[in-house]
Structure formats: C-alpha cells, structure tokens
Design a protein around this motif. Structure first.
Motif, short mmCIF file in Angstrom:
data_model
loop_
_atom_site.label_atom_id
_atom_site.label_comp_id
_atom_site.label_asym_id
_atom_site.label_seq_id
_atom_site.Cartn_x
_atom_site.Cartn_y
_atom_site.Cartn_z
N THR A 1 0.81 -1.22 0.00
CA THR A 1 0.00 0.00 0.00
C THR A 1 0.84 1.27 0.00
O THR A 1 0.32 2.36 0.15
CB THR A 1 -0.94 0.01 1.22
N LEU B 1 -2.35 -1.71 -6.69
CA LEU B 1 -3.59 -1.75 -5.92
C LEU B 1 -4.79 -2.10 -6.80
O LEU B 1 -5.62 -2.94 -6.44
CB LEU B 1 -3.81 -0.41 -5.22
N ARG C 1 -0.87 2.98 -7.67
CA ARG C 1 -2.24 2.55 -7.98
C ARG C 1 -2.27 1.37 -8.95
O ARG C 1 -3.27 0.65 -9.01
CB ARG C 1 -3.04 3.73 -8.54
N THR D 1 -4.35 -4.81 7.01
CA THR D 1 -5.08 -3.58 6.71
C THR D 1 -5.90 -3.74 5.43
O THR D 1 -5.73 -4.68 4.66
CB THR D 1 -4.10 -2.40 6.54
N GLU D 2 -6.79 -2.78 5.22
CA GLU D 2 -7.50 -2.70 3.95
C GLU D 2 -6.51 -2.30 2.85
O GLU D 2 -5.53 -1.62 3.12
CB GLU D 2 -8.62 -1.66 4.04
N ARG E 1 -5.76 0.04 0.95
CA ARG E 1 -5.94 1.46 0.65
C ARG E 1 -4.56 2.12 0.53
O ARG E 1 -3.69 1.89 1.36
CB ARG E 1 -6.74 2.14 1.75
#
Length: 217
Positions: free
Chosen positions: A64, A76, A73, A193-194, A196
């Motif tokens: 992340t 992700l 990105r 974690t998410e 993000r």
C-alpha cells in the motif's frame, strides 16, 4: 493457502506466490516508468513457475506504499481486480514493512524509500516486524537528528549517505518478503489492513496555472 503478493510502490515491480510455508516463485523488475507494462507479465511468470492457475489463489496481498501516485495505484487496482474476479480476499501491507521484514535486522533501524523531489518516505522500526512510527515523507536533512546513528535500508537511504551513513540492503521491496510477512501474520490470526493507498502528498501531476476551460459550442 496460496497467496499472491504484488507491489508497485517503488521502482521495483514485483510479484510472488507463497503457499503458507515458503515462497514458491517470485519475479521482480526495476523500472520506475513501466509498472503497468511489467506487472501482469510478472504475475504470469510466477504462476507458470509454480505450475498453478490464477483461480487457485486463495489470498491476495498488495503493498500500500507510501509511493508515487501513478505507480502505486497499478498494483492496488490490479490486486482489487483479481480479488473481485476470483472472489478472493485482498489485504494491504505497508511497503516499508516489507522492506523491514526482508532486512532481518533487530533493534532500532530506519526504512527509507525514494520519494522524489529530494525527499524520502520513511519510518522507524524496532526489529524487522515492529514499526514504531507512522510512515512520513520528509527531506533527509529534516530528519537527520531523528535517525542519527541508526542503520537504514532502502533506496532512499542509499541516495542520501550524509543522513543515512549506515545504509544496508535490501534496496527495493520484494514481493516474496511481503508474502512471507503476510502469511506469518495471517497464520498468527493478525488482521491485515484494507488495501488502501498511503498517499502522503499530492500527485506530481498538477493542472497548469491559468488553465482555460474551453466549452464546446
């Protein structure tokens, strides 16, 4: 478990497969301008080397960041797309944590990656699994007193030897290390974690000043 790990937060475009015990396959290329071109071929290579299909993956972990907007990105969105298509959980891990884990260092040390603009993304650690500060972005000279005398790993440390005189490997994050850390955490029942992104500043690309909006007639 068959865990696919991806990271594009640094110039390293890296993918790996982990079966819960060991890394089965890993592929890494260093190219800060071609994250989108290199990531899917890297995934194809690790799947082929491990002799499995993508639909055999049961967990996905993605770095992340922190990292530049465009590169970060890519990993992700790829991870989220895979997760949606496969119905597979997608987890996030701080990219700096993956570098810390790969270092194997004990005691106090720093992880620093290149943030461009003469800055570094960085955090302090107490052992390879324990981060003791939140990730931050600063000019090396501004944090010199905070990191004085500490070993440091990552490309950011290598770029600024005046601030990080005890710079050590690894230079870039490894998806194999990210996968091993995630597998270890999941086996211990820890929540990840998410997925993000850790964007610590505005994107490099900006709308030019005095930009005029032209509306069609």
């Amino acid at each position: 478990m068959l865990l696919l790990a991806l990271d594009t937060a640094t110039p390293a475009v890296t993918a790996a497969l982990h079966d819960g015990r060991t890394v089965l396959a890993e592929s890494s290329s260093v190219d800060a301008r071609r994250h989108g071109e290199l990531l899917l071929p890297a995934v194809d290579r690790v799947l082929a080397e491990a002799g499995v299909k993508l639909d055999a993956v049961t967990q996905i972990v993605v770095g992340t960041g922190p990292g530049p907007y465009t590169g970060l990105r890519v990993g992700l969105m790829t991870a989220m797309t895979f997760g949606s298509a496969l119905g597979t959980p997608v987890h996030g891990l701080c990219t700096l944590d993956g570098l810390a884990y790969a270092s194997g260092l004990e005691g106090d040390f720093v992880v620093a990656t290149d943030a461009r603009r003469k800055e570094v993304y960085w955090a302090r650690y107490d052992g390879s699994r324990t981060r003791v500060t939140e990730p931050a972005v600063d000019r090396p000279a501004e944090i010199a007193e905070q990191v004085a005398g500490l070993p440091a790993v990552g490309a950011g440390a290598l770029l600024y030897p005046d601030t990080f005189p005890d710079a050590r490997a690894p230079e870039h994050v490894s998806a194999g290390a990210l996968a091993a850390l995630a597998a270890e955490k999941l086996a211990a029942g820890e929540e990840l974690t998410e997925p993000r992104p850790l964007y610590l500043r505005r994107p490099d690309a900006q709308v030019p000043k005095n930009y005029k909006v032209v509306t069609p007639k």
